[in-house]
Scaffold this active site. Structure first.
Site, PDB file in Angstrom:
ATOM      1  N   ARG A 160       0.819  -1.224   0.000  1.00  0.00           N
ATOM      2  CA  ARG A 160       0.000   0.000   0.000  1.00  0.00           C
ATOM      3  C   ARG A 160       0.854   1.276   0.000  1.00  0.00           C
ATOM      4  O   ARG A 160       0.475   2.284   0.611  1.00  0.00           O
ATOM      5  CB  ARG A 160      -0.949   0.031   1.214  1.00  0.00           C
ATOM      6  CG  ARG A 160      -1.912  -1.111   1.304  1.00  0.00           C
ATOM      7  CD  ARG A 160      -2.922  -1.130   0.164  1.00  0.00           C
ATOM      8  NE  ARG A 160      -3.793  -2.271   0.309  1.00  0.00           N
ATOM      9  CZ  ARG A 160      -3.563  -3.460  -0.256  1.00  0.00           C
ATOM     10  NH1 ARG A 160      -2.505  -3.636  -1.044  1.00  0.00           N
ATOM     11  NH2 ARG A 160      -4.391  -4.455  -0.066  1.00  0.00           N
ATOM     12  N   SER A 210     -11.385  -0.636   3.238  1.00  0.00           N
ATOM     13  CA  SER A 210     -10.760  -0.987   4.519  1.00  0.00           C
ATOM     14  C   SER A 210     -10.186   0.262   5.163  1.00  0.00           C
ATOM     15  O   SER A 210      -9.458   1.016   4.527  1.00  0.00           O
ATOM     16  CB  SER A 210      -9.639  -2.005   4.306  1.00  0.00           C
ATOM     17  OG  SER A 210     -10.199  -3.225   3.902  1.00  0.00           O
ATOM     18  N   GLU A 302      -5.348   2.848   6.605  1.00  0.00           N
ATOM     19  CA  GLU A 302      -5.127   2.771   5.156  1.00  0.00           C
ATOM     20  C   GLU A 302      -5.802   3.981   4.496  1.00  0.00           C
ATOM     21  O   GLU A 302      -5.332   4.525   3.508  1.00  0.00           O
ATOM     22  CB  GLU A 302      -5.735   1.465   4.624  1.00  0.00           C
ATOM     23  CG  GLU A 302      -5.469   1.221   3.160  1.00  0.00           C
ATOM     24  CD  GLU A 302      -5.866  -0.189   2.720  1.00  0.00           C
ATOM     25  OE1 GLU A 302      -5.516  -1.165   3.415  1.00  0.00           O
ATOM     26  OE2 GLU A 302      -6.531  -0.299   1.685  1.00  0.00           O
TER      27      GLU A 302
HETATM   28  C1  LIG Z   1     -15.810  -0.775  -1.458  1.00  0.00           C
HETATM   29  C2  LIG Z   1     -14.326  -0.528  -1.483  1.00  0.00           C
HETATM   30  C3  LIG Z   1     -13.455  -1.590  -1.584  1.00  0.00           C
HETATM   31  C4  LIG Z   1     -12.069  -1.368  -1.617  1.00  0.00           C
HETATM   32  N1  LIG Z   1     -11.237  -2.441  -1.718  1.00  0.00           N
HETATM   33  C5  LIG Z   1      -9.901  -2.237  -1.781  1.00  0.00           C
HETATM   34  C6  LIG Z   1      -9.011  -3.345  -1.937  1.00  0.00           C
HETATM   35  O1  LIG Z   1      -9.416  -4.499  -2.018  1.00  0.00           O
HETATM   36  N2  LIG Z   1      -7.686  -3.087  -2.010  1.00  0.00           N
HETATM   37  C7  LIG Z   1      -7.183  -1.813  -1.949  1.00  0.00           C
HETATM   38  O2  LIG Z   1      -5.956  -1.645  -2.047  1.00  0.00           O
HETATM   39  N3  LIG Z   1      -8.005  -0.757  -1.793  1.00  0.00           N
HETATM   40  C8  LIG Z   1      -9.340  -0.927  -1.710  1.00  0.00           C
HETATM   41  N4  LIG Z   1     -10.180   0.143  -1.561  1.00  0.00           N
HETATM   42  C9  LIG Z   1      -9.621   1.503  -1.419  1.00  0.00           C
HETATM   43  C10 LIG Z   1      -9.521   2.281  -2.742  1.00  0.00           C
HETATM   44  O3  LIG Z   1     -10.420   1.798  -3.689  1.00  0.00           O
HETATM   45  C11 LIG Z   1      -8.128   2.223  -3.339  1.00  0.00           C
HETATM   46  O4  LIG Z   1      -7.199   2.685  -2.408  1.00  0.00           O
HETATM   47  C12 LIG Z   1      -8.036   3.066  -4.623  1.00  0.00           C
HETATM   48  O5  LIG Z   1      -6.864   2.715  -5.306  1.00  0.00           O
HETATM   49  C13 LIG Z   1      -8.045   4.574  -4.364  1.00  0.00           C
HETATM   50  O6  LIG Z   1      -8.119   5.230  -5.619  1.00  0.00           O
HETATM   51  P1  LIG Z   1      -8.899   6.597  -5.789  1.00  0.00           P
HETATM   52  O7  LIG Z   1      -8.711   7.059  -7.185  1.00  0.00           O
HETATM   53  O8  LIG Z   1     -10.303   6.465  -5.337  1.00  0.00           O
HETATM   54  O9  LIG Z   1      -8.082   7.529  -4.805  1.00  0.00           O
HETATM   55  P2  LIG Z   1      -8.648   8.688  -3.855  1.00  0.00           P
HETATM   56  O10 LIG Z   1      -9.497   8.077  -2.800  1.00  0.00           O
HETATM   57  O11 LIG Z   1      -9.229   9.779  -4.653  1.00  0.00           O
HETATM   58  O12 LIG Z   1      -7.296   9.184  -3.203  1.00  0.00           O
HETATM   59  C14 LIG Z   1      -6.569   8.339  -2.341  1.00  0.00           C
HETATM   60  C15 LIG Z   1      -5.170   8.923  -2.178  1.00  0.00           C
HETATM   61  O13 LIG Z   1      -4.515   8.860  -3.441  1.00  0.00           O
HETATM   62  C16 LIG Z   1      -4.116  10.163  -3.848  1.00  0.00           C
HETATM   63  N5  LIG Z   1      -4.258  10.245  -5.307  1.00  0.00           N
HETATM   64  C17 LIG Z   1      -5.370  10.051  -6.068  1.00  0.00           C
HETATM   65  N6  LIG Z   1      -5.065  10.204  -7.371  1.00  0.00           N
HETATM   66  C18 LIG Z   1      -3.744  10.498  -7.423  1.00  0.00           C
HETATM   67  C19 LIG Z   1      -2.830  10.780  -8.478  1.00  0.00           C
HETATM   68  N7  LIG Z   1      -3.204  10.801  -9.759  1.00  0.00           N
HETATM   69  N8  LIG Z   1      -1.539  11.043  -8.167  1.00  0.00           N
HETATM   70  C20 LIG Z   1      -1.125  11.042  -6.874  1.00  0.00           C
HETATM   71  N9  LIG Z   1      -1.935  10.795  -5.835  1.00  0.00           N
HETATM   72  C21 LIG Z   1      -3.232  10.527  -6.111  1.00  0.00           C
HETATM   73  C22 LIG Z   1      -5.021  11.131  -3.109  1.00  0.00           C
HETATM   74  O14 LIG Z   1      -4.391  12.396  -2.975  1.00  0.00           O
HETATM   75  C23 LIG Z   1      -5.195  10.401  -1.784  1.00  0.00           C
HETATM   76  O15 LIG Z   1      -4.111  10.661  -0.935  1.00  0.00           O
HETATM   77  C24 LIG Z   1     -11.564  -0.049  -1.530  1.00  0.00           C
HETATM   78  C25 LIG Z   1     -12.457   1.030  -1.421  1.00  0.00           C
HETATM   79  C26 LIG Z   1     -13.826   0.799  -1.398  1.00  0.00           C
HETATM   80  C27 LIG Z   1     -14.759   1.969  -1.293  1.00  0.00           C
END
Ligand SMILES: Cc1cc2nc3c(=O)[nH]c(=O)nc-3n(C[C@H](O)[C@H](O)[C@H](O)COP(=O)(O)OP(=O)(O)OC[C@H]3O[C@@H](n4cnc5c(N)ncnc54)[C@H](O)[C@@H]3O)c2cc1C
Length: 307
Positions: A160, A210, A302
């Site tokens: 992560r 999570s 996380e």
């Molecule tokens: C139902 C559900 C299930 C999930 N299951 C998992 C799982 O199985 N495994 C897992 O690892 N995660 C899981 N997640 C968490 C999440 O989906 C992941 O962490 C995902 O990769 C976050 O991406 P995002 O675009 O939504 O980021 P955001 O939530 O928008 O941002 C998260 C972080 O990333 C940064 N960020 C976003 N885009 C960029 C970019 N282009 N450059 C630099 N930084 C950036 C943001 O500034 C922030 O700090 C889950 C979430 C939900 C709601």
């Protein structure tokens, strides 16, 4: 000169549906938009936060007193075996578009919300797979706004985490090296993961996935190893699922305000309608204290806090 919107409510941009307003808000449709908006923010000394799919966030009730830069560059170039996805491409779309063409490597991400940028930054993973596994290189902006292209080996990927997270660099896009195989098989694997999530995750309520990382077995006190043994899984190394610990601590259903520990998956906190960030933060504190007291384990968040 880019025109930033003012006082935009952030809750609708998050899967948790929680959070106050961003003082400035800008949607970047291209890499150049990202660069220009950042340049402008830096010139005016405005702090910034990059928003992807908002699926791993807890935004403060007071919002963010700076620029929220939402990346919506959705450029996707599908080659064989190399696929290039801009940071704003939604991961479910990337999984769909690759598996159906018989391009394997991302099936593990079936049902994983968010964007490529968020997944690369946090090295998102599930079902034994991680984002880093198929990365060839990543395009990014460093802390000075300089464009860089990093091969996988330079990305410092770990559980992560990545260089982008450690140094707060911005992911603009990534190349993935796929492996040719059977489209039906890849699609079925992704579909199985989607169905598994539907059954095991509380998707009927707003949530942020999570809340805590799973616990590295090496960090778990030796005297607990026998007790946690049935729950240990290898993903991507031997871990004790935090959901197991929260459940064993008797915290399923525990509520503060409108935030509740999910019964379906106790490492998920759910918004039962109108939960505040404060409710969630207090619940996180309660869980951390309980787990520390009961198991001498320090949980690590996380989810990312935005304030
Ligand atoms: C139902 C559900 C299930 C999930 N299951 C998992 C799982 O199985 N495994 C897992 O690892 N995660 C899981 N997640 C968490 C999440 O989906 C992941 O962490 C995902 O990769 C976050 O991406 P995002 O675009 O939504 O980021 P955001 O939530 O928008 O941002 C998260 C972080 O990333 C940064 N960020 C976003 N885009 C960029 C970019 N282009 N450059 C630099 N930084 C950036 C943001 O500034 C922030 O700090 C889950 C979430 C939900 C709601």
């Amino acid at each position: 000169m880019m025109k930033f919107k003012k006082n935009v409510l952030l809750a609708p941009y998050t899967t948790f549906k929680i959070g106050g307003k961003a003082r400035h808000f800008f949607v970047a449709k291209t890499a150049e938009d990202v660069e220009k908006a950042l340049f402008q923010a830096r010139e005016k000394n405005i702090p910034f936060f990059v928003l992807g799919g908002g699926s791993n966030l807890l935004v403060s009730d007071k919002g963010f007193k700076g620029l929220v830069l939402k990346i919506e560059n959705r450029k996707l170039k599908i080659g064989n075996p190399v696929v290039y996805a801009a940071a704003g491409v939604n991961l479910p779309r990337l999984v769909r578009e690759t598996t159906k063409r018989g391009l394997g490597g991302l099936e593990w991400a079936g049902g994983l919300p968010g964007t490529v940028g968020g997944a690369v930054r946090g090295n998102a993973g599930a079902f034994g797979g991680e984002t880093k596994d198929s990365i060839l290189f990543v395009d990014c902006l460093d802390e000075k706004g300089k464009r860089r292209k990093l091969s996988r080996g330079k990305c410092q990927f770990s559980y992560r985490s990545s260089i982008f997270k450690k140094k707060n660099w911005i992911v603009l896009g990534a190349s993935f090296k796929m492996k040719q195989g059977n489209a039906k098989e890849f699609m079925n694997i992704a579909k199985d993961h989607i169905n598994y999530r539907k059954q095991r995750n509380p998707l009927e309520f707003p949530n942020a996935g999570s809340i805590f990382k799973n616990c590295d077995l090496k960090e778990v006190p030796k005297k607990l190893h026998e007790f946690v043994k049935p729950a240990v899984k290898t993903d991507p190394f031997p871990v004790v699922p935090t959901a197991f610990l929260i459940s064993e601590a008797g915290l399923k259903h525990f509520c503060i305000g409108k935030a509740e520990v999910s019964e379906k998956h106790p490492n998920f906190l759910i918004n039962r309608g109108g939960a505040s960030a404060k409710d969630v933060q207090q619940l996180i504190k309660k869980i951390k204290n309980t787990i520390k007291k009961k198991f001498s384990i320090t949980l690590e968040e996380e989810v990312q806090f935005v304030k």
